[in-house]
Design an enzyme around this catalytic site. Sequence first.
Site: not given
Length: 451
Positions: A217, A243
């Site tokens: 996370g 990303e």
Amino acid sequence: MAMDEELLTRQMPHSVEAEQAVLGSMLIDERCIPAVIEKLRPEDFYLRQNRDIYETIYSMFSLSETVDPVTVLDKMRLNGVFDENTSRAYILQLMEVTPTAANVGEYMDIVKDKSLLRRIAETAGDLTAMVQEGTAAGQEVLDAAEQRIYAIRQGRASQGLTPLSSVVLDVLDRLEELSKSDSAVPGLSTGLPDVDAAISGLNNSDLILLAARPGMGKTSFALNVLLQVGKFSGKTAVFFSLEMSREQLCMRLISNEAFVDNKKLVTGRLTDEDWDKVALAAAALGRSRILIDDNPSLSVADMNAKCRRVEDLGLVVIDYLQLMQSAGGKQKYAGENRQQVVSDISRALKIMAKELNVPVVCLSQLSRGPESRQDKRPMLSDLRESGAIEQDADIVMFLYRDDYYNEDSESRNLAECIIAKNRHGETRKVELQWLPEYTTFSSIDRTHQEY
């Protein structure tokens, strides 16, 4: 005579009259001194004699001493910048040539403008010299140029020694500001009060490293912080996503803001109630001050250049470190190891945080070290590819969720934020609630423990 004139015109830009008028105004009317001191630095005066007098007045003002022609001459004598033959006559001349102190603002603007032109000329000269030497690559000269011009814009010398006395004044101003503010922490809030309390919030010029194994996370945590700053701080938050694409990020932010299950958003199977929530969230996000860049091949220099142009910058978040390019592109480290690249990048990130004077939060992958241990909580030694990251960062935080590794873990949907390095206080562990369907973290509701 023409020869002399030509020599004179080749002097650096300056205005003798404006410099004299500023000093004359300060000597005629002490009340205009604070305004001048706020705007002009001693190096803004071109003529040596004028700079000496201004430095004298500057130091007297810092020490709350009375400033008038007699005390200034006295102080100059003490400082060794007094000339028996000329100083007294020059001070009298300054007061005579100044018609009134009322126009001091205009005189200051002229002095400041000429000083700015000199610094630009100086920078241009240095850059030309770099090019002619032929030892630096074009990219390096460009980086140096941007850095120097940005320093001029910010009104500070790119290199220069600062007397401690002026730093003390800045620190006292900051303390006064903090004592008046209502917030419990000095820095920007992360939106998680327990984390704020542990790290004193996100503070200017700090490099904050958030590291974890994949799937813990990291990006969600970073988006929590981004939303908090972009919505409530009144400043702009910038997110560099190396990303995920902009659309994926926006989807995550809507899920985070609307509390609509992420899976529903991805498949588009939304109920009417969900649509209402999404519409409200989209409106709130539209009002927030968040900028996103999803170019996957950025270097620190590129990020730095982009952030310099952002008005009212408050926070920079980078997802994530190992995907970044070194400044020299790929060729520079062809034969070298990746560790050198990462340590160069982390050093450049710390310099960027100092230069932009905002907190920079950088996400980082961890090596597989924790997987092979009984206790899978990350440690500083797990920071992938570099001890330099640990050295450059002011704060290092790890995220750990036990239920990721143990299906039948007692701490279901509990996350630990492990503060492993902290220049502003102690290192400790903060427990957070993990809400998987909304991919977000929240503070643990303690009300049931208080009774």
